[in-house]
Design a protein around this motif. Structure first.
Motif, PDB file in Angstrom:
ATOM      1  N   MET A   1      10.505   6.931 -14.026  1.00 24.89           N
ATOM      2  CA  MET A   1      10.449   6.227 -12.695  1.00 24.89           C
ATOM      3  C   MET A   1      11.558   5.361 -12.508  1.00 24.89           C
ATOM      4  SD  MET A   1       7.546   3.572 -11.614  1.00 24.89           S
ATOM      5  CE  MET A   1       6.207   4.657 -11.459  1.00 24.89           C
ATOM      6  N   ASP A   2      12.317   5.388 -11.269  1.00 26.72           N
ATOM      7  CA  ASP A   2      13.585   4.626 -11.215  1.00 26.72           C
ATOM      8  C   ASP A   2      13.108   3.276 -10.733  1.00 26.72           C
ATOM      9  OD1 ASP A   2      12.951   4.889  -8.482  1.00 26.72           O
ATOM     10  OD2 ASP A   2      14.553   5.876  -7.711  1.00 26.72           O
ATOM     11  N   VAL A   3      13.950   2.233 -10.896  1.00 21.90           N
ATOM     12  CA  VAL A   3      13.649   0.896 -10.685  1.00 21.90           C
ATOM     13  C   VAL A   3      13.162   0.533  -9.164  1.00 21.90           C
ATOM     14  CG1 VAL A   3      14.629  -1.490 -10.822  1.00 21.90           C
ATOM     15  CG2 VAL A   3      15.428   0.167 -12.370  1.00 21.90           C
ATOM     16  N   LYS A   4      13.771   1.170  -8.098  1.00 16.28           N
ATOM     17  CA  LYS A   4      13.563   0.924  -6.849  1.00 16.28           C
ATOM     18  C   LYS A   4      11.840   1.346  -6.760  1.00 16.28           C
ATOM     19  CE  LYS A   4      15.291   1.297  -2.105  1.00 16.28           C
ATOM     20  NZ  LYS A   4      16.059   0.117  -1.867  1.00 16.28           N
ATOM     21  N   SER A   5      11.657   2.685  -7.000  1.00 13.07           N
ATOM     22  CA  SER A   5      10.284   3.219  -6.893  1.00 13.07           C
ATOM     23  C   SER A   5       9.286   2.334  -7.547  1.00 13.07           C
ATOM     24  CB  SER A   5      10.128   4.373  -7.642  1.00 13.07           C
ATOM     25  OG  SER A   5      11.135   5.433  -6.873  1.00 13.07           O
ATOM     26  N   TYR A   6       9.609   1.644  -8.847  1.00 13.05           N
ATOM     27  CA  TYR A   6       8.733   0.803  -9.434  1.00 13.05           C
ATOM     28  C   TYR A   6       8.467  -0.400  -8.582  1.00 13.05           C
ATOM     29  CZ  TYR A   6       7.194  -2.478 -13.033  1.00 13.05           C
ATOM     30  OH  TYR A   6       6.523  -3.333 -13.770  1.00 13.05           O
ATOM     31  N   ASN A   7       9.453  -1.330  -8.237  1.00 10.71           N
ATOM     32  CA  ASN A   7       9.329  -2.078  -7.309  1.00 10.71           C
ATOM     33  C   ASN A   7       8.538  -2.010  -6.164  1.00 10.71           C
ATOM     34  OD1 ASN A   7      12.227  -4.305  -7.813  1.00 10.71           O
ATOM     35  ND2 ASN A   7      10.414  -4.402  -8.936  1.00 10.71           N
ATOM     36  N   GLU A   8       8.738  -1.015  -5.451  1.00 13.52           N
ATOM     37  CA  GLU A   8       8.065  -0.396  -4.309  1.00 13.52           C
ATOM     38  C   GLU A   8       6.324  -0.377  -4.487  1.00 13.52           C
ATOM     39  OE1 GLU A   8      10.280   2.895  -2.699  1.00 13.52           O
ATOM     40  OE2 GLU A   8      11.707   1.466  -1.665  1.00 13.52           O
TER      41      GLU A   8
END
Length: 73
Positions: free
Chosen positions: A1-8
């Motif tokens: 999972m990429d970082v932006k998806s994780y935060n969202e």
């Protein structure tokens, strides 16, 4: 999972969200109380990691995104 998806995905959850950079500290549910990464646009990280990024920037020793804990999940 990429970082932006994780935060969202996880920042809006009711359960504690771990910092995607260190994987140890929890992020505050109010985004403004967290630090914004200096290297990844729009990504929230814990305050300790924000401080670490600032120190690493000063010494030209930045941590690559593939070294973040979330990159290993």
């Amino acid at each position: 999972m990429d970082v932006k998806s994780y935060n969202e995905k996880y920042l809006g959850e009711k359960k504690p969200t771990l910092c995607p950079r260190c994987g140890i500290s929890t992020l505050d549910k109010t985004p403004a109380r967290n630090s914004l990464s200096r290297h990844e646009e729009g990504i929230y990280i814990c305050s300790a990691c924000g401080t670490d990024e600032a120190i690493r920037d000063y010494s030209n020793d930045s941590l690559r995104k593939d070294q973040w804990v979330v990159a290993r999940w």
